[in-house]
Write an enzyme that holds these catalytic residues in place. Structure first.
Site, PDB file in Angstrom:
ATOM      1  N   LEU A 160       0.837  -1.206   0.000  1.00  0.00           N
ATOM      2  CA  LEU A 160       0.000   0.000   0.000  1.00  0.00           C
ATOM      3  C   LEU A 160       0.872   1.258   0.000  1.00  0.00           C
ATOM      4  O   LEU A 160       2.024   1.240   0.448  1.00  0.00           O
ATOM      5  CB  LEU A 160      -0.943  -0.005   1.203  1.00  0.00           C
ATOM      6  N   LYS A 218       9.316  -7.848  -2.109  1.00  0.00           N
ATOM      7  CA  LYS A 218       9.022  -6.530  -1.535  1.00  0.00           C
ATOM      8  C   LYS A 218      10.216  -5.582  -1.697  1.00  0.00           C
ATOM      9  O   LYS A 218      10.074  -4.436  -2.128  1.00  0.00           O
ATOM     10  CB  LYS A 218       8.652  -6.692  -0.052  1.00  0.00           C
ATOM     11  N   CYS A 274       9.697   4.091   3.678  1.00  0.00           N
ATOM     12  CA  CYS A 274      10.012   2.820   3.010  1.00  0.00           C
ATOM     13  C   CYS A 274      11.242   2.858   2.107  1.00  0.00           C
ATOM     14  O   CYS A 274      12.205   2.144   2.363  1.00  0.00           O
ATOM     15  CB  CYS A 274       8.791   2.342   2.221  1.00  0.00           C
TER      16      CYS A 274
HETATM   17  N1  LIG Z   1       4.055   2.841   5.918  1.00  0.00           N
HETATM   18  C1  LIG Z   1       3.964   2.314   4.695  1.00  0.00           C
HETATM   19  O1  LIG Z   1       3.582   2.963   3.744  1.00  0.00           O
HETATM   20  C2  LIG Z   1       4.337   0.870   4.478  1.00  0.00           C
HETATM   21  C3  LIG Z   1       3.978   0.250   3.274  1.00  0.00           C
HETATM   22  C4  LIG Z   1       4.328  -1.081   3.085  1.00  0.00           C
HETATM   23  C5  LIG Z   1       5.045  -1.767   4.059  1.00  0.00           C
HETATM   24  N2  LIG Z   1       5.397  -1.133   5.202  1.00  0.00           N
HETATM   25  C6  LIG Z   1       6.118  -1.903   6.219  1.00  0.00           C
HETATM   26  O2  LIG Z   1       5.165  -2.318   7.195  1.00  0.00           O
HETATM   27  C7  LIG Z   1       5.761  -2.325   8.503  1.00  0.00           C
HETATM   28  C8  LIG Z   1       4.975  -1.413   9.415  1.00  0.00           C
HETATM   29  O3  LIG Z   1       5.109  -0.094   8.921  1.00  0.00           O
HETATM   30  P1  LIG Z   1       4.237   1.114   9.513  1.00  0.00           P
HETATM   31  O4  LIG Z   1       4.581   2.319   8.723  1.00  0.00           O
HETATM   32  O5  LIG Z   1       2.830   0.662   9.635  1.00  0.00           O
HETATM   33  O6  LIG Z   1       4.885   1.194  10.976  1.00  0.00           O
HETATM   34  P2  LIG Z   1       4.590   2.203  12.149  1.00  0.00           P
HETATM   35  O7  LIG Z   1       5.905   2.544  12.725  1.00  0.00           O
HETATM   36  O8  LIG Z   1       3.656   3.278  11.670  1.00  0.00           O
HETATM   37  O9  LIG Z   1       3.759   1.329  13.210  1.00  0.00           O
HETATM   38  C9  LIG Z   1       4.277   0.237  13.892  1.00  0.00           C
HETATM   39  C10 LIG Z   1       3.389  -0.025  15.115  1.00  0.00           C
HETATM   40  O10 LIG Z   1       3.800  -1.244  15.733  1.00  0.00           O
HETATM   41  C11 LIG Z   1       3.673  -1.066  17.147  1.00  0.00           C
HETATM   42  N3  LIG Z   1       4.471  -2.096  17.835  1.00  0.00           N
HETATM   43  C12 LIG Z   1       5.815  -2.138  18.035  1.00  0.00           C
HETATM   44  N4  LIG Z   1       6.149  -3.256  18.710  1.00  0.00           N
HETATM   45  C13 LIG Z   1       5.011  -3.944  18.951  1.00  0.00           C
HETATM   46  C14 LIG Z   1       4.702  -5.165  19.589  1.00  0.00           C
HETATM   47  N5  LIG Z   1       5.657  -5.935  20.133  1.00  0.00           N
HETATM   48  N6  LIG Z   1       3.408  -5.555  19.652  1.00  0.00           N
HETATM   49  C15 LIG Z   1       2.434  -4.800  19.108  1.00  0.00           C
HETATM   50  N7  LIG Z   1       2.663  -3.622  18.480  1.00  0.00           N
HETATM   51  C16 LIG Z   1       3.930  -3.198  18.405  1.00  0.00           C
HETATM   52  C17 LIG Z   1       4.135   0.347  17.364  1.00  0.00           C
HETATM   53  O11 LIG Z   1       3.716   0.844  18.616  1.00  0.00           O
HETATM   54  C18 LIG Z   1       3.454   1.071  16.183  1.00  0.00           C
HETATM   55  O12 LIG Z   1       2.159   1.499  16.518  1.00  0.00           O
HETATM   56  C19 LIG Z   1       7.204  -1.914   8.283  1.00  0.00           C
HETATM   57  O13 LIG Z   1       7.988  -3.061   8.121  1.00  0.00           O
HETATM   58  C20 LIG Z   1       7.151  -1.124   6.981  1.00  0.00           C
HETATM   59  O14 LIG Z   1       8.394  -1.144   6.308  1.00  0.00           O
HETATM   60  C21 LIG Z   1       5.039   0.170   5.443  1.00  0.00           C
END
Ligand SMILES: NC(=O)c1ccc[n+]([C@@H]2O[C@H](COP(=O)([O-])OP(=O)(O)OC[C@H]3O[C@@H](n4cnc5c(N)ncnc54)[C@H](O)[C@@H]3O)[C@@H](O)[C@H]2O)c1
Length: 459
Positions: A160, A218, A274
């Site tokens: 996304l 990815k 990312c």
């Molecule tokens: N943001 C994007 O557009 C996007 C798109 C594709 C993939 N990703 C990937 O997806 C993953 C998540 O990205 P994001 O941007 O959503 O991250 P983010 O940093 O916005 O959110 C991560 C969340 O995980 C929580 N967390 C941390 N440790 C935890 C635990 N032990 N148990 C439960 N919750 C916990 C944090 O408090 C936070 O709310 C990453 O690997 C990122 O690279 C992100």
């Protein structure tokens, strides 16, 4: 189906809300109690169009709930998504601390078959590691208590885009499912095919593959997109020098069906959560295997240089000492429709201006609170420098009395401003358009000195 999602960031919250929207029973778990508390009251922790309504509707319909209780999360879902952060570690590799913590949490609590689905972006081999961590936790426990719990770990990377995340999740180009050829893997494929069936009604978008290939897909996708952006930025710089227009070149090559029109926009470089960290993590994986990835390294180098492009234009015109000068900034977030400031190009340039004595007046429709916090961090809390940085609640306030306006984000609100009014209040009518929003000839006719990216600015 019963689904749990660990991590309610961009990916986890969108995943949870969209799966609930399709009728599933979803529990979202996060370790941040403030975030969970606010979500329970319907407050979304970041700006994402369409998400607040979807979250509220599904909470009201009792299909979506939020908790900090890991027991509840592990107990609820037959399918458990890991959607926690994987930030860059100090050495550039992906920091898997959060992923490992969730794996241990699941292994130490599960008492029935679980499909553990990794949605976080993780280096090749992480599914194997998650599997080992869960197995290790299970082995620590009395097997009578676990009831012989079995599990499968699947890699399901997320593609996304922030700003259009709900639409991307609901209408994915493809769903990548990496699973193993074991009985548990086969059982996981059946369950995930059922979960994702609503996305495959018109044609099957699911690509099944092995877990390592899914994990590498990815990184390959993000490295390819980052490379396209850097390639176009190099072409733009060439266009500037030879008197060509990169926008014409973009249309010229984008109409070639082998190339396609997406991700060919020159600008001030990519940012966000990312591309920067994922290209770096890919390079670290390559290094760990004794390989070099020259193209990805070059894409990063080009991007780093491109992020300083607008600052270099300012310094070339106005010299190194910017005391007494004021700069307007439109757009702070790394792209429109998000308040995400991670690695945003605006940060480097604003810090560069402030450190040289300038004042900065900035506007962004949603990212201003995050931007202020990020700049405080970037400037190590230097109060004297921050005193020269002001946020403006209307775009026109960020042009009054400025010596140049710098544009970093192509928000719709900036596309058709009242140019004559702007020109009337600017001290110097210099437009540094880092997103090529405007037509150079029209801007010159209106009396602006116009600098775009690859729009014959240096010719
Ligand atoms: N943001 C994007 O557009 C996007 C798109 C594709 C993939 N990703 C990937 O997806 C993953 C998540 O990205 P994001 O941007 O959503 O991250 P983010 O940093 O916005 O959110 C991560 C969340 O995980 C929580 N967390 C941390 N440790 C935890 C635990 N032990 N148990 C439960 N919750 C916990 C944090 O408090 C936070 O709310 C990453 O690997 C990122 O690279 C992100």
């Amino acid at each position: 189906m019963k689904v749990s999602v660990f991590g309610v960031g961009y990916v986890g919250l969108v995943t949870g809300a969209c799966l609930a929207e399709l009728g599933n029973q979803v529990v979202c778990i996060d370790i941040d109690p403030e975030r969970i508390g606010r979500l329970a009251q319907g407050q979304i922790p970041f700006h994402e169009p369409g998400l607040p309504e979807m979250v509220r509707n599904n909470v009201d319909a009792d299909r979506l709930r939020f908790t900090c209780e890991a027991d509840e999360g592990v107990g609820h879902g037959e399918i458990i998504f890991i959607a926690v952060g994987t930030p860059g570690a100090a050495d550039g590799s992906a920091d898997l601390t959060q992923v490992r913590a969730v794996a241990r949490t699941i292994g130490s609590r599960m008492d029935a078959f679980k499909v553990v689905v990794n949605k976080s972006t993780v280096p090749v081999g992480t599914a194997d590691e998650v599997e080992q961590l869960i197995a290790h936790e299970l082995a620590q426990r009395d097997h009578d208590v676990t009831g012989g719990a079995d599990f499968a770990v699947v890699s399901n990377p997320e593609f996304l885009k922030e700003g259009v995340a709900v639409g991307d999740f609901m209408r994915p180009d493809r769903i990548i499912l990496g699973s193993s050829e074991t009985p548990a893997g086969a059982r996981a494929r059946v369950l995930l095919n059922r979960l994702y069936a609503p996305f495959n009604r018109h044609h099957d978008r699911t690509l099944h593959m092995d877990r390592r290939s899914a994990e590498l897909t990815k990184y390959a996708a993000n490295a390819m997109l980052a490379t396209r952006i850097s390639f176009m930025n190099e072409i733009a710089n060439m266009a500037d020098s030879v008197g060509a227009d990169v926008d014409a070149v973009r249309r010229g090559i984008g109409s070639d069906s082998r190339i396609g029109p997406s991700f060919l926009y020159a600008g001030t470089g990519y940012g966000g959560s990312c591309f920067p960290k994922d290209t770096q993590a890919l390079l670290e994986t390559a290094r760990a295997h004794g390989l070099s990835m020259h193209l990805v390294e070059a894409a990063q180098r080009v991007n780093q240089a491109q992020k300083g492009m607008l600052l270099r234009h300012v310094l070339a015109r106005m010299g190194e000492d910017l005391q007494g000068l004021t700069f307007g900034v439109w757009g702070l977030a790394f792209k429109p429709d998000t308040d995400d400031m991670r690695e945003a190009p605006s940060r480097d340039v604003i810090c560069g201006l402030l450190r040289r004595g300038a004042r900065v007046l900035a506007h962004d429709p949603v990212a201003m609170p995050n931007a202020r916090a990020c700049l405080v961090e970037d400037l190590a809390g230097d109060a004297a420098l921050m005193a020269n940085f002001s946020l403006c609640y209307a775009p026109q306030d960020a042009v009054a009395g400025v010596d140049a306006l710098l544009i970093f984000t192509e928000w719709k609100a900036y596309r058709s401003p009242d140019f004559e009014a702007m020109r009337g209040v600017m001290r110097q009518p210099l437009l540094l358009d880092g997103r090529n929003l405007y037509e150079p000839a029209q801007m010159r006719e209106l009396g602006f000195q116009y600098v775009g990216i690859g729009r014959r600015s240096a010719a």
